[in-house]
Each structure stands twice: as structure tokens, then as C-alpha cells.
Scaffold this motif. Structure first.
Motif, short mmCIF file in Angstrom:
data_model
loop_
_atom_site.label_atom_id
_atom_site.label_comp_id
_atom_site.label_asym_id
_atom_site.label_seq_id
_atom_site.Cartn_x
_atom_site.Cartn_y
_atom_site.Cartn_z
N ILE A 1 0.95 -1.21 -0.03
CA ILE A 1 -0.02 0.19 -0.14
C ILE A 1 0.79 1.19 0.00
CG2 ILE A 1 -1.20 1.29 1.72
CD1 ILE A 1 -3.17 -0.82 2.17
N HIS A 2 1.82 1.30 0.99
CA HIS A 2 3.08 2.23 0.80
C HIS A 2 4.00 1.55 -0.13
CE1 HIS A 2 1.74 3.22 4.94
NE2 HIS A 2 1.16 4.27 4.31
N ALA A 3 3.99 2.21 -1.40
CA ALA A 3 4.31 1.41 -2.58
C ALA A 3 5.70 1.08 -2.72
CB ALA A 3 3.81 2.40 -3.74
N ASN A 4 6.71 1.81 -1.92
CA ASN A 4 8.10 1.30 -1.73
C ASN A 4 8.34 0.04 -0.60
OD1 ASN A 4 7.95 2.91 0.16
ND2 ASN A 4 9.76 3.94 -0.28
N GLU A 5 7.04 -0.35 -0.10
CA GLU A 5 7.49 -1.31 1.01
C GLU A 5 7.57 -2.48 0.40
OE1 GLU A 5 4.86 -0.28 4.09
OE2 GLU A 5 5.80 1.69 4.71
N LEU A 6 8.54 -3.13 -0.20
CA LEU A 6 8.36 -4.54 -0.95
C LEU A 6 8.91 -5.45 -0.36
CD1 LEU A 6 9.65 -2.68 -4.15
CD2 LEU A 6 7.26 -3.42 -3.69
N VAL B 1 6.03 7.71 -2.00
CA VAL B 1 5.12 6.53 -2.07
C VAL B 1 4.09 6.68 -0.72
CG1 VAL B 1 6.53 4.93 -3.00
CG2 VAL B 1 6.86 5.37 -0.69
N ARG B 2 4.26 7.51 0.00
CA ARG B 2 3.14 7.08 1.09
C ARG B 2 2.26 8.28 1.12
NH1 ARG B 2 4.46 4.90 6.11
NH2 ARG B 2 3.27 5.69 7.72
N TYR B 3 2.04 9.12 0.66
CA TYR B 3 1.23 9.95 0.38
C TYR B 3 0.72 10.18 -1.13
CZ TYR B 3 2.34 11.11 5.13
OH TYR B 3 2.49 11.24 6.43
N LEU C 1 0.89 -6.31 4.22
CA LEU C 1 2.06 -6.43 4.53
C LEU C 1 2.78 -5.12 4.22
CD1 LEU C 1 2.54 -9.94 2.63
CD2 LEU C 1 1.71 -9.72 4.93
N HIS C 2 3.30 -4.55 5.17
CA HIS C 2 4.16 -3.26 5.27
C HIS C 2 5.52 -3.69 5.51
CE1 HIS C 2 0.77 -0.34 5.27
NE2 HIS C 2 0.11 -1.35 5.20
N CYS C 3 6.36 -2.45 5.67
CA CYS C 3 7.82 -2.65 6.28
C CYS C 3 7.79 -1.19 6.97
CB CYS C 3 8.58 -2.93 5.38
SG CYS C 3 9.15 -1.76 4.16
N ASP C 4 9.06 -1.13 7.74
CA ASP C 4 9.36 0.20 8.17
C ASP C 4 10.75 0.68 7.84
OD1 ASP C 4 9.44 2.29 10.05
OD2 ASP C 4 8.50 1.11 11.72
N ASP D 1 -0.35 2.63 14.39
CA ASP D 1 0.68 3.42 13.75
C ASP D 1 1.55 2.78 12.95
OD1 ASP D 1 2.24 5.57 14.35
OD2 ASP D 1 1.90 5.70 16.47
N ASP D 2 1.53 2.81 11.70
CA ASP D 2 2.34 2.48 10.61
C ASP D 2 2.71 3.15 9.72
OD1 ASP D 2 -0.21 2.70 9.69
OD2 ASP D 2 0.72 1.63 7.87
ZN LIG Z 1 3.39 1.09 5.59
#
Ligand SMILES: [Zn+2]
Length: 383
Positions: A41-46, A93-95, A170-173, A382-383
Motif C-alpha cells: 500500500i505504501h508503494a516502496n514497502e517491498l 510513496v506514502r501520500y 504487508l508493510h515494512c518500516d 501506527d504504521d
Molecule cells: Zn507502510
């Protein structure tokens, strides 16, 4: 039945442009249990997309062997809008560029439309209620007339997810240990199995469910919100919905992707989506802790960042986690401002060394067991 590749066209926002969401269906539409997995969803969280890259051939093989009892929807990259947001060799990629919204907010809370459709019919039979609520949620989505590309993306994704028994987003930080955001409603319970199977190092629960309209938030909270609205009806928490934070953004490699896929596959077996024996549950690495016990370190000033502790480290209250250095200050150690942990716990998220920071920027997160006074009243995923 063979696995199906599908795609959903999103409305064109400017002449000559058009995007699609590609997804895969394994098993039979409508078969139970149903699992829905999406990444980026946050497009660079691969890292999650890498896990799905390794999971899909396993699902193809399971399908060929006739082992898929339920239905599995896999969306390797859910956000083609974010995928396209390239600016000067940087992927932003977040907004959303158009509406400036965080892509993982403003998902659809279907509580009202579902209550309107079937609220009066909900009674003492949990199974009937689950059926009615799922049908009403799908009908509510089908009745929506989204106009923009992003609104359409939200409605279409939720048509695939809202009736699932399991939803994993599925995300990442930026630099993080493997962690989960869940609802208190799922712990102890299915989220505990998920945490054990995936080898999760920190699990943060929203109590009772995330207020923020994140993707995993709305899919799970629908049940809790309806149960609160209709206390006399038997409404179970029929969807385990979790945000899986697959470590650090740069940790995209086959070694992790393969082991993450094996863990996801084992969890799907344990959930009964795939036939077979899941085997013994791996040892739980960490008990869940409340979001209100999560210490968030903020930058007190601008400067360059360096950390004293690695991601995943155990931290003591009062310990310095990192420092912000004023590059123009010639006084050596006096140019360094320490940022201190305000709880004992696990440092599950931080930024990479060498970043520029600014007042108010988030520098780290610590999963602590005790609710913190400065975090009181905070119930946001909080992601
Ligand atoms: Zn994310």
C-alpha cells in the motif's frame, strides 16, 4: 481448479493514462476459510511483495495437489498509483500526490451501511449473523459509486477482502524488527498463532481495535464495531486482520522472502485454508503489548542522526537510544542531543543512521508492557 490471474481497471485520471491492480485467486471463489494477503500500500514497502513472490509458487503447487480447501487472494502490489509516483529518481510513496492522503488511511468503515441493511435482523445465531454481515458489507461496497482512481482502488480492494476470515496487510518500516499491529480482540487467539508462525519480535495491540481507518483496521474493526452497536446479537470477531511490518525497507532478499513465505504458508495451513499438517507451533518470541505502552521518540531539534542501539534491541528506561548532532556546533560531544527511552521494552523501529532529522520527526518506537502517561488515550494503528 487452476489458479486465476485477474486485474481490476482503475478509472483514468488524465488523458492517456490508466492503471490496473493485478491479483491472484487460489482455490475456489466463495470457499472457506478465505485469506486475503496484500503488499505495498505504501508503494516502496517491498519486503512483503518479496514474501508473496515466494508464496505464490507454493500456492500454485498446493492448488495442483488439490490442497487448497478455502480461497486465497494475493495482491502482490495493491497500489499502482503509489508505484507511479516517481520524482527525480525518487519514489514518493506514502501520500497520494493528488489528495495528499496517506495511502493507508481513509479506508471504508462499513459499520453504518451494514447496520442499516441488516441491523434489525441480527440475532442469537453467530453463523447466520456472520453470513448476513458479510453479504451486507459486499452489497454496501457494490452500491458505492467511487469517482477517483484512489476511491475506486479502496472500494475494489475491499470487495476482495471484506468477507475474508484472515486479512494480512504487508508493510515494512525504514529500519525495524519484524512486528505486528493487531486488535486486542484477536489476542490471545488467532493473532497469537500468527505471531508464533511468523516469528514476530514485537506485537502491538490496539485496544479494543484501531480507530484509524487503516486497511487492516477497517477489515477487522467492522466486527468489533458491530458487536458494540448490537450488544444483544451474537457477533463474533469473524476476521483476523493484521498489519505485518516485514522489517526494514532494504531487507528484500531471497533468504528472508523464502522463509517468510514458508511461515505464511504454514499459518495458512494452521488456519485451515490449505489442507495438511501445520506441525508444532513455533515458540512465541514476544507477548503482545498495548499501543498505549509504545514509546515514540521524537526529534527535539534538527541535525544528523546516529543510533546507539540496533533494531530489536532490549532497552531500559532512561537509556539513550540515539543522538541528534548539530553539524555546525564545534563543541564535539556538546553538539550531540541524546534522545532517551521512556520505557523498558523492545526497540522495534528506528531510522537508518545518517538521516537528517527535524523537530517532531519520529526517531524510534519501543514496545513496552506498561501504558505510558504521555501515550494515554492513543489508539491508532501506527504504521
Ligand atoms: Zn507502510
Amino acid at each position: 481448479m487452476a489458479h486465476l490471474r485477474k486485474s481490476i481497471a482503475l478509472p483514468s485520471m488524465t488523458p492517456g493514462t490508466g492503471r490496473r491492480i493485478a491479483y491472484h485467486r487460489f482455490g475456489k471463489a466463495g470457499a472457506r476459510p478465505k485469506a486475503y494477503l496484500q503488499a505495498a500500500i505504501h508503494a516502496n514497502e517491498l519486503p512483503g511483495a518479496m514474501a508473496l513472490h515466494h508464496l505464490m509458487p507454493m500456492l500454485v503447487a498446493a492448488e495442483k495437489a488439490g490442497r487448497i480447501k478455502g480461497e486465497v487472494i494475493v495482491v502482490p502490489t495493491i497500489n499502482p498509483i503509489g508505484q507511479s509516483q516517481l520524482v527525480g529518481s525518487t519514489h514518493l510513496v506514502r501520500y497520494d500526490f493528488l489528495g495528499r492522503e496517506n495511502f493507508n488511511r481513509n479506508w471504508l468503515d462499513l459499520t453504518g451501511p451494514v447496520a442499516e441493511r441488516v441491523g434489525r435482523k441480527l440475532g442469537g445465531n453467530a453463523r447466520d449473523n456472520v453470513d448476513m454481515i458479510r453479504k451486507a458489507a459486499l452489497a454496501a461496497l457494490a452500491a458505492m459509486k467511487p469517482v477517483t482512481e484512489l476511491q475506486t482502488l479502496r472500494v475494489e480492494a475491499m470487495k476482495l477482502s471484506t468477507d475474508a476470515d484472515t486479512v494480512l496487510d504487508l508493510h515494512c518500516d525504514s529500519e525495524a524488527a519484524l512486528h505486528l499491529f493487531i486488535s486486542r480482540k484477536d489476542w490471545p487467539g488467532p493473532a497469537q498463532l500468527l505471531a508464533a508462525d511468523l516469528g514476530i519480535e514485537a506485537t502491538l495491540y490496539n485496544d479494543p481495535y484501531p480507530e484509524a481507518l487503516t486497511f487492516s483496521g477497517v477489515n477487522g474493526a467492522l466486527w468489533a464495531r458491530l458487536a458494540a452497536r448490537f450488544p444483544d446479537a451474537a457477533i463474533p470477531q469473524a476476521c483476523l486482520s493484521a498489519t505485518v511490518e516485514y522489517r526494514s525497507q532494504h531487507e528484500v532478499n531471497h533468504r528472508l522472502g523464502e522463509s517468510d513465505a514458508k511461515n505464511l504458508f504454514r499459518f495458512l495451513v494452521r488456519r485451515g485454508v490449505i489442507a495438511g499438517r501445520a506441525g508444532p507451533l513455533p515458540r512465541l518470541k514476544a507477548q503482545a503489548t498495548p499501543i498505549a505502552g509504545m514509546d515514540v521518540g521524537y526529534a527535539p531539534r534538527t541535525g544528523m542522526l546516529t543510533y546507539h542501539l540496533a533494531k530489536g534491541a532490549r532497552v531500559r528506561k532512561g537509556q539513550s537510544v540515539c543522538e541528534v548532532i548539530d553539524p555546525a556546533d564545534p563543541r564535539g560531544p556538546k553538539a550531540r542531543t541524546q534522545v532517551i527511552a521512556r520505557t523498558d521494552g523492545i526497540l522495534f523501529s528506528r531510522k537508518p543512521d545518517g538521516r537528517l532529522t527535524w523537530p517532531g520527526a519520529v526517531l524510534f518506537r519501543i514496545a513496552g508492557a506498561k501504558p505510558l502517561p504521555h501515550r494515554k488515550g492513543i489508539s491508532g494503528l501506527d504504521d
